[in-house]
Scaffold this active site. Sequence first.
Site, mmCIF file in Angstrom:
data_model
loop_
_atom_site.group_PDB
_atom_site.id
_atom_site.type_symbol
_atom_site.label_atom_id
_atom_site.label_comp_id
_atom_site.label_asym_id
_atom_site.label_seq_id
_atom_site.Cartn_x
_atom_site.Cartn_y
_atom_site.Cartn_z
ATOM 1 N N TYR A 55 -4.664 6.895 -8.335
ATOM 2 C CA TYR A 55 -4.094 7.942 -7.483
ATOM 3 C C TYR A 55 -5.122 8.624 -6.581
ATOM 4 O O TYR A 55 -4.760 9.489 -5.786
ATOM 5 C CB TYR A 55 -3.435 9.016 -8.354
ATOM 6 C CG TYR A 55 -2.352 8.480 -9.250
ATOM 7 C CD1 TYR A 55 -1.096 8.183 -8.740
ATOM 8 C CD2 TYR A 55 -2.583 8.263 -10.602
ATOM 9 C CE1 TYR A 55 -0.094 7.682 -9.562
ATOM 10 C CE2 TYR A 55 -1.587 7.763 -11.434
ATOM 11 C CZ TYR A 55 -0.344 7.476 -10.901
ATOM 12 O OH TYR A 55 0.640 6.982 -11.714
ATOM 13 N N HIS A 94 -0.677 12.978 -2.579
ATOM 14 C CA HIS A 94 -0.472 13.974 -3.632
ATOM 15 C C HIS A 94 -1.798 14.509 -4.187
ATOM 16 O O HIS A 94 -1.816 15.548 -4.835
ATOM 17 C CB HIS A 94 0.332 13.331 -4.761
ATOM 18 C CG HIS A 94 1.500 14.121 -5.245
ATOM 19 N ND1 HIS A 94 2.007 15.248 -4.623
ATOM 20 C CD2 HIS A 94 2.288 13.927 -6.343
ATOM 21 C CE1 HIS A 94 3.044 15.701 -5.307
ATOM 22 N NE2 HIS A 94 3.233 14.927 -6.354
#
Length: 189
Positions: free
Chosen positions: A18, A23
């Site tokens: 990620y 995000h």
Amino acid sequence: MANLKLLLVGIGNPGPKYAYNRHNIGFVILDSLLNSSSASYQTNSKYSLARTDEEGVTIFYLKPLEFMNLSGKAVAEIAKKNGISPENILVIHDEIDFEFGKLKLKEGGGHAGHNGLRNIVEKLGTNTFFRLRFGVGKPSTASEVSDYVLSNFFPEEKEKIPELVQVSLQKIYDWVRERKNEFQKPSDI
């Protein structure tokens, strides 16, 4: 005289998978901020935490290491353990309601469907903390939001990230200065 205690929180998802997702812009900004100081993170299974002390201000730098929608647990724990009130907390997060690169510092407000903010509000029991909202753009349909925020920035966006991070850092420095000025203001008796 007591020290002013501030909590700067970058929210994102843990792990290399990620690292460069939309995000995770909160992590990117907080890491850049910490790199400009002499502090380094101490990490446990729940969060990475660093601390600086200078000129009567203690600043905690927090990256919750559980998934985004559980960010509030670490925020509430560190705030409570260190006696940090909500108005001295700044959460740095992605904002799909803003076009890419738009930045806005805001006090309070709703979570606008952002699960990380929702959990922080729930665990703190208030929404009166500050937020630095970093525009990441919006997908064409609501059903694509999850995939969109978990995708990496486009190459043309990635090019602009370093400059936008610097602008973000300046907004954070300004916020710290404002909190310090507010703290040092003589109270009306």
